[in-house]
Design a protein around this motif. Structure first.
Motif, PDB file in Angstrom:
ATOM      1  N   GLY A 132       0.791  -1.224   0.000  1.00  0.00           N
ATOM      2  CA  GLY A 132       0.000   0.000   0.000  1.00  0.00           C
ATOM      3  C   GLY A 132       0.825   1.276   0.000  1.00  0.00           C
ATOM      4  N   ALA A 133       2.136   1.157  -0.175  1.00  0.00           N
ATOM      5  CA  ALA A 133       3.026   2.316  -0.055  1.00  0.00           C
ATOM      6  C   ALA A 133       2.732   3.385  -1.102  1.00  0.00           C
ATOM      7  CB  ALA A 133       4.481   1.873  -0.160  1.00  0.00           C
ATOM      8  N   TRP A 134       2.481   2.968  -2.350  1.00  0.00           N
ATOM      9  CA  TRP A 134       2.258   3.952  -3.417  1.00  0.00           C
ATOM     10  C   TRP A 134       1.041   4.824  -3.065  1.00  0.00           C
ATOM     11  CZ3 TRP A 134      -0.827   6.306  -6.887  1.00  0.00           C
ATOM     12  CH2 TRP A 134      -0.224   6.944  -7.975  1.00  0.00           C
ATOM     13  N   ALA A 135      -0.058   4.180  -2.706  1.00  0.00           N
ATOM     14  CA  ALA A 135      -1.279   4.922  -2.392  1.00  0.00           C
ATOM     15  C   ALA A 135      -1.098   5.783  -1.142  1.00  0.00           C
ATOM     16  CB  ALA A 135      -2.441   3.950  -2.203  1.00  0.00           C
ATOM     17  N   LYS A 136      -0.339   5.278  -0.178  1.00  0.00           N
ATOM     18  CA  LYS A 136      -0.126   6.046   1.055  1.00  0.00           C
ATOM     19  C   LYS A 136       0.666   7.310   0.770  1.00  0.00           C
ATOM     20  CE  LYS A 136       0.524   3.937   5.020  1.00  0.00           C
ATOM     21  NZ  LYS A 136       1.144   3.208   6.178  1.00  0.00           N
ATOM     22  N   TRP A 137       1.730   7.201  -0.063  1.00  0.00           N
ATOM     23  CA  TRP A 137       2.514   8.400  -0.371  1.00  0.00           C
ATOM     24  C   TRP A 137       1.702   9.387  -1.209  1.00  0.00           C
ATOM     25  CZ3 TRP A 137       5.850  11.147   1.751  1.00  0.00           C
ATOM     26  CH2 TRP A 137       6.517  12.162   1.057  1.00  0.00           C
ATOM     27  N   LYS A 138       0.892   8.883  -2.117  1.00  0.00           N
ATOM     28  CA  LYS A 138       0.027   9.775  -2.896  1.00  0.00           C
ATOM     29  C   LYS A 138      -0.903  10.546  -1.957  1.00  0.00           C
ATOM     30  CE  LYS A 138      -3.796   9.932  -6.151  1.00  0.00           C
ATOM     31  NZ  LYS A 138      -4.750  10.439  -5.134  1.00  0.00           N
ATOM     32  N   ALA A 139      -1.434   9.861  -0.942  1.00  0.00           N
ATOM     33  CA  ALA A 139      -2.336  10.520   0.002  1.00  0.00           C
ATOM     34  C   ALA A 139      -1.610  11.597   0.811  1.00  0.00           C
ATOM     35  CB  ALA A 139      -2.954   9.476   0.935  1.00  0.00           C
ATOM     36  N   VAL A 140      -0.334  11.360   1.120  1.00  0.00           N
ATOM     37  CA  VAL A 140       0.444  12.374   1.842  1.00  0.00           C
ATOM     38  C   VAL A 140       0.603  13.624   0.987  1.00  0.00           C
ATOM     39  CG1 VAL A 140       2.725  12.927   2.779  1.00  0.00           C
ATOM     40  CG2 VAL A 140       1.681  10.710   3.287  1.00  0.00           C
ATOM     41  N   VAL A 141       0.968  13.441  -0.281  1.00  0.00           N
ATOM     42  CA  VAL A 141       1.151  14.593  -1.169  1.00  0.00           C
ATOM     43  C   VAL A 141      -0.177  15.283  -1.438  1.00  0.00           C
ATOM     44  CG1 VAL A 141       1.945  15.332  -3.451  1.00  0.00           C
ATOM     45  CG2 VAL A 141       3.218  13.579  -2.190  1.00  0.00           C
ATOM     46  N   ASP A 142      -1.233  14.501  -1.582  1.00  0.00           N
ATOM     47  CA  ASP A 142      -2.559  15.083  -1.768  1.00  0.00           C
ATOM     48  C   ASP A 142      -2.934  15.958  -0.569  1.00  0.00           C
ATOM     49  OD1 ASP A 142      -4.795  15.500  -3.289  1.00  0.00           O
ATOM     50  OD2 ASP A 142      -5.772  13.615  -2.790  1.00  0.00           O
ATOM     51  N   ARG A 143      -2.594  15.497   0.625  1.00  0.00           N
ATOM     52  CA  ARG A 143      -2.911  16.272   1.832  1.00  0.00           C
ATOM     53  C   ARG A 143      -2.075  17.554   1.876  1.00  0.00           C
ATOM     54  NH1 ARG A 143      -5.924  15.411   6.166  1.00  0.00           N
ATOM     55  NH2 ARG A 143      -5.362  16.300   8.199  1.00  0.00           N
ATOM     56  N   LEU A 144      -0.843  17.493   1.410  1.00  0.00           N
ATOM     57  CA  LEU A 144      -0.026  18.705   1.329  1.00  0.00           C
ATOM     58  C   LEU A 144      -0.703  19.746   0.438  1.00  0.00           C
ATOM     59  CD1 LEU A 144       2.621  20.361   1.671  1.00  0.00           C
ATOM     60  CD2 LEU A 144       3.498  19.105  -0.320  1.00  0.00           C
ATOM     61  N   CYS A 145      -1.182  19.310  -0.719  1.00  0.00           N
ATOM     62  CA  CYS A 145      -1.862  20.231  -1.638  1.00  0.00           C
ATOM     63  C   CYS A 145      -3.104  20.844  -0.986  1.00  0.00           C
ATOM     64  CB  CYS A 145      -2.253  19.494  -2.919  1.00  0.00           C
ATOM     65  SG  CYS A 145      -0.850  18.907  -3.914  1.00  0.00           S
ATOM     66  N   TRP A 146      -3.831  20.018  -0.250  1.00  0.00           N
ATOM     67  CA  TRP A 146      -5.061  20.492   0.397  1.00  0.00           C
ATOM     68  C   TRP A 146      -4.745  21.457   1.541  1.00  0.00           C
ATOM     69  CZ3 TRP A 146      -7.179  19.485   5.378  1.00  0.00           C
ATOM     70  CH2 TRP A 146      -8.506  19.928   5.534  1.00  0.00           C
ATOM     71  N   MET A 147      -3.780  21.088   2.382  1.00  0.00           N
ATOM     72  CA  MET A 147      -3.440  21.930   3.530  1.00  0.00           C
ATOM     73  C   MET A 147      -2.852  23.270   3.095  1.00  0.00           C
ATOM     74  SD  MET A 147      -4.306  20.399   6.382  1.00  0.00           S
ATOM     75  CE  MET A 147      -3.312  21.142   7.665  1.00  0.00           C
ATOM     76  N   ALA A 148      -2.168  23.278   1.949  1.00  0.00           N
ATOM     77  CA  ALA A 148      -1.582  24.516   1.438  1.00  0.00           C
ATOM     78  C   ALA A 148      -2.567  25.327   0.609  1.00  0.00           C
ATOM     79  CB  ALA A 148      -0.349  24.194   0.597  1.00  0.00           C
ATOM     80  N   SER A 149      -3.795  24.814   0.463  1.00  0.00           N
ATOM     81  CA  SER A 149      -4.850  25.500  -0.305  1.00  0.00           C
ATOM     82  C   SER A 149      -4.379  25.846  -1.716  1.00  0.00           C
ATOM     83  CB  SER A 149      -5.299  26.774   0.431  1.00  0.00           C
ATOM     84  OG  SER A 149      -5.815  26.479   1.705  1.00  0.00           O
ATOM     85  N   LEU A 150      -3.719  24.893  -2.364  1.00  0.00           N
ATOM     86  CA  LEU A 150      -3.202  25.135  -3.710  1.00  0.00           C
ATOM     87  C   LEU A 150      -4.342  25.169  -4.723  1.00  0.00           C
ATOM     88  CD1 LEU A 150      -0.038  22.844  -3.781  1.00  0.00           C
ATOM     89  CD2 LEU A 150      -0.204  25.263  -3.166  1.00  0.00           C
ATOM     90  N   GLU A 151      -4.208  26.043  -5.695  1.00  0.00           N
ATOM     91  CA  GLU A 151      -5.177  26.107  -6.790  1.00  0.00           C
ATOM     92  C   GLU A 151      -4.969  24.913  -7.716  1.00  0.00           C
ATOM     93  OE1 GLU A 151      -7.516  28.290  -6.921  1.00  0.00           O
ATOM     94  OE2 GLU A 151      -6.821  29.596  -5.293  1.00  0.00           O
ATOM     95  N   ASP A 152      -5.963  24.640  -8.564  1.00  0.00           N
ATOM     96  CA  ASP A 152      -5.870  23.486  -9.452  1.00  0.00           C
ATOM     97  C   ASP A 152      -4.669  23.562 -10.391  1.00  0.00           C
ATOM     98  OD1 ASP A 152      -7.996  22.155  -8.360  1.00  0.00           O
ATOM     99  OD2 ASP A 152      -9.365  22.473 -10.046  1.00  0.00           O
ATOM    100  N   ASP A 153      -4.329  24.765 -10.850  1.00  0.00           N
ATOM    101  CA  ASP A 153      -3.185  24.855 -11.763  1.00  0.00           C
ATOM    102  C   ASP A 153      -1.882  24.524 -11.038  1.00  0.00           C
ATOM    103  OD1 ASP A 153      -3.300  27.184 -10.238  1.00  0.00           O
ATOM    104  OD2 ASP A 153      -2.524  28.464 -11.835  1.00  0.00           O
ATOM    105  N   GLU A 154      -1.797  24.859  -9.743  1.00  0.00           N
ATOM    106  CA  GLU A 154      -0.618  24.496  -8.954  1.00  0.00           C
ATOM    107  C   GLU A 154      -0.582  22.987  -8.709  1.00  0.00           C
ATOM    108  OE1 GLU A 154       0.295  28.214  -6.070  1.00  0.00           O
ATOM    109  OE2 GLU A 154      -1.696  27.296  -5.795  1.00  0.00           O
TER     110      GLU A 154
END
Length: 347
Positions: A307-329
């Motif tokens: 499950g490592a691939w999905a777990k790391w993707k979720a970490v990066v996804d959370r970074l994008c969400w917590m940083a309130s990044l726009e879709d283009d970012e």
């Protein structure tokens, strides 16, 4: 993550069962000593189905002296180029774990190169890579010589710097693998000097692009980052590197630098624990110069599992969400930065 944002996984490794003996690090009891091809990768990333990947050389056995003499020390790295050609052109051998229809997934690949041997030798080596790569040669977008475990000063020799300048003139990137966790701040200081020397006196359009692997492998076991000399040294180096021209950073390689107890936890817990490092990378480089990369299958080792691939993707996804990044970012982090840094034209 918006469903319509494509993913280019900017750092994976692949090798067939028949060639594991050519891997310099793969002892008989190593947990990754088995085939890791596209069938396994697609299963690991099945929930997200990346549009493509960038392959990084897997540190095959080589002999620099023999390579300089007659090229015989380059047998295994060139064998790896032949393996990637089969993947990129959809011409698998039986049992290799990929099919003809998988060919479009290979967005680019980055072979090994003997950079310590100097520009003249590297030029000769590039000719052999081009011959071996054949019709897949346009997908060779850069080269790597792994520095993390090499003696101090390796990257600062005149020959190494000459080789970097050659890559820049030829339009190739250099994938930079160093290890602050085990080698300390001195190795990161060498990196800054190396980049300065590689770019010194070189026109901007001929400067080699540096794509930094795994956030420079910081020590992710630190509890109090406010007072840790290791964290402070790493943070200083990251901001310094971000000011160098033509530098990019991969969001990857975190699991091996964590305590095993943290690797077992949820993606949310992992994000909370390593947020100080992720925040520094995002603040220093910005969304336009960082890229998602899984480091598969290395990310599965150390008890993380399938499950490592999905777990790391979720970490990066959370970074994008917590940083309130726009879709283009977000599009840059998930695919755009990799396409830009490696000079990949979208089909």
């Amino acid at each position: 993550m918006a469903a319509d944002i494509p993913i280019i996984d900017a750092h994976i490794h692949l090798y067939p069962e028949s060639e594991v003996d050519t891997l310099a690090w793969c002892a008989p009891d190593h947990p990754l000593r088995k085939q890791h091809s596209l069938d396994e990768y697609k299963a690991a990333s099945a929930g997200s189905a990346p549009r493509g990947f960038i392959f990084l050389e897997t540190d095959r056995k080589n002999d620099l002296a023999a390579g300089e003499r007659d090229g015989s020390g380059w047998e295994h790295p060139l064998m790896e180029v032949a393996w990637l050609k089969r993947i990129a052109t959809g011409q698998p051998k039986p049992g290799e774990g990929h099919a003809a229809e998988d060919a479009p997934l290979c967005a680019a690949y980055v072979p090994w190169a003997p950079l310590p041997s100097g520009a003249a030798v590297v030029e000769r080596y590039l000719d052999l890579v081009e011959k071996e790569a054949g019709e897949s040669w346009p997908k060779v977008r850069g080269f790597r010589y792994l520095l993390q475990d090499k003696p101090s000063g390796t990257m600062l020799t005149d020959k190494f710097v000459e080789s970097l300048k050659l890559l820049g003139r030829r339009g190739f990137v250099f994938d930079l693998g160093v290890d602050q966790h085990n080698r300390g701040r001195a190795q990161l200081e060498e990196v800054v000097e190396m980049i300065d020397r590689a770019h010194d006196g070189v026109p901007e359009d001929q400067r080699v692009t540096f794509i930094i692997n795994h956030m420079c492998k910081p020590d992710l076991s630190i509890y109090n980052v406010q007072t840790s000399p290791s964290f402070i040294a790493w943070r200083t180096a990251i901001f310094t590197l971000s000011k160098c021209s033509r530098t990019y950073m991969k969001l990857s390689g975190a699991f091996p630098e964590m305590p095993e107890s943290l690797r077992q936890r949820s993606a949310e817990d992992i994000f909370d624990a390593i947020a100080p490092w992720l925040s520094v990378v995002l603040a220093a480089f910005g969304a336009g110069r960082i890229m998602f990369a899984s480091d598969w299958p290395v990310c599965t080792a150390g008890g993380v599992g399938d499950g490592a691939w999905a777990k790391w993707k979720a970490v990066v996804d959370r970074l994008c969400w917590m940083a309130s990044l726009e879709d283009d970012e977000r599009r840059m982090i998930w695919a755009g930065t990799a396409l830009k840094a490696y000079g990949i034209e979208e089909a």
